[in-house]
Design a protein around this motif. Structure first.
Motif, PDB file in Angstrom:
ATOM      1  N   THR A 115     -38.518 -59.763 -42.699  1.00 32.98           N
ATOM      2  CA  THR A 115     -39.030 -58.868 -43.303  1.00 32.98           C
ATOM      3  C   THR A 115     -40.321 -57.880 -42.575  1.00 32.98           C
ATOM      4  O   THR A 115     -40.451 -56.749 -42.819  1.00 32.98           O
ATOM      5  CB  THR A 115     -39.989 -60.124 -44.206  1.00 32.98           C
ATOM      6  N   TRP A 141     -39.838 -50.767 -39.012  1.00 38.50           N
ATOM      7  CA  TRP A 141     -39.110 -49.882 -39.618  1.00 38.50           C
ATOM      8  C   TRP A 141     -39.594 -48.822 -40.293  1.00 38.50           C
ATOM      9  O   TRP A 141     -39.877 -47.782 -40.533  1.00 38.50           O
ATOM     10  CB  TRP A 141     -37.558 -50.194 -39.494  1.00 38.50           C
ATOM     11  N   SER A 142     -40.382 -49.119 -41.267  1.00 43.79           N
ATOM     12  CA  SER A 142     -40.346 -48.681 -42.786  1.00 43.79           C
ATOM     13  C   SER A 142     -42.034 -47.806 -42.259  1.00 43.79           C
ATOM     14  O   SER A 142     -42.546 -46.842 -42.564  1.00 43.79           O
ATOM     15  CB  SER A 142     -40.797 -49.451 -43.838  1.00 43.79           C
ATOM     16  N   SER A 143     -42.957 -48.217 -41.256  1.00 43.26           N
ATOM     17  CA  SER A 143     -43.912 -47.743 -40.505  1.00 43.26           C
ATOM     18  C   SER A 143     -43.500 -46.868 -39.188  1.00 43.26           C
ATOM     19  O   SER A 143     -45.280 -46.989 -38.848  1.00 43.26           O
ATOM     20  CB  SER A 143     -44.771 -48.916 -40.681  1.00 43.26           C
ATOM     21  N   THR A 200     -38.039 -55.087 -40.943  1.00 38.21           N
ATOM     22  CA  THR A 200     -38.347 -53.909 -41.841  1.00 38.21           C
ATOM     23  C   THR A 200     -39.439 -53.553 -42.081  1.00 38.21           C
ATOM     24  O   THR A 200     -40.009 -52.471 -42.315  1.00 38.21           O
ATOM     25  CB  THR A 200     -37.585 -55.016 -43.287  1.00 38.21           C
ATOM     26  N   GLN A 201     -40.726 -54.095 -42.016  1.00 40.37           N
ATOM     27  CA  GLN A 201     -41.995 -53.859 -42.434  1.00 40.37           C
ATOM     28  C   GLN A 201     -42.022 -52.612 -40.596  1.00 40.37           C
ATOM     29  O   GLN A 201     -42.825 -51.727 -41.293  1.00 40.37           O
ATOM     30  CB  GLN A 201     -43.163 -54.834 -42.485  1.00 40.37           C
ATOM     31  N   PRO A 239     -42.814 -44.086 -39.038  1.00 36.98           N
ATOM     32  CA  PRO A 239     -42.613 -43.018 -39.100  1.00 36.98           C
ATOM     33  C   PRO A 239     -44.313 -42.428 -38.864  1.00 36.98           C
ATOM     34  O   PRO A 239     -45.055 -40.951 -38.723  1.00 36.98           O
ATOM     35  CB  PRO A 239     -42.415 -41.843 -40.404  1.00 36.98           C
ATOM     36  N   SER A 240     -45.445 -43.832 -39.358  1.00 41.18           N
ATOM     37  CA  SER A 240     -46.873 -43.112 -39.471  1.00 41.18           C
ATOM     38  C   SER A 240     -47.522 -43.465 -37.996  1.00 41.18           C
ATOM     39  O   SER A 240     -48.214 -42.721 -37.961  1.00 41.18           O
ATOM     40  CB  SER A 240     -47.359 -43.919 -40.996  1.00 41.18           C
TER      41      SER A 240
END
Length: 87
Positions: free
Chosen positions: A74, A80-82, A77-78, A84-85
């Motif tokens: 979890t 990797w999703s953040s 995933t968090q 780009p920002s």
């Protein structure tokens, strides 16, 4: 950039503590119980506490492993999703 990175690092540190806590607690409790039993029974073998802690630590990893793995996945995933920002 650092304002967005601080919460991520904070959650990484808390995840590290949370994932290692079950094994540490079991190892400490087994050390206390083993030392008490050795004192009561008069056993002076120094390898007994190490073997008990090792076996109980492995059993704890086996039991708590799915929970720890879910938390780590979890978090990954968090991250990797953040990502780009953050860049």
């Amino acid at each position: 950039m650092s304002a967005q990175l601080l919460p991520l690092l904070s959650s990484a540190l808390s995840l590290a503590v949370l994932c290692s806590l079950p094994v540490i607690v079991v190892a400490v409790l087994s050390a206390f119980v083993t030392a008490w039993l050795q004192a009561r029974l008069g056993i002076s073998d120094s390898s007994l506490p190490v073997a008990v802690r090792l076996l109980l630590g492995l059993a704890t990893l086996y039991v708590a492993g799915p929970y720890v793995l879910t938390k780590i996945v979890t978090f990954a995933t968090q991250v990797w999703s953040s990502l780009p920002s953050l860049l």
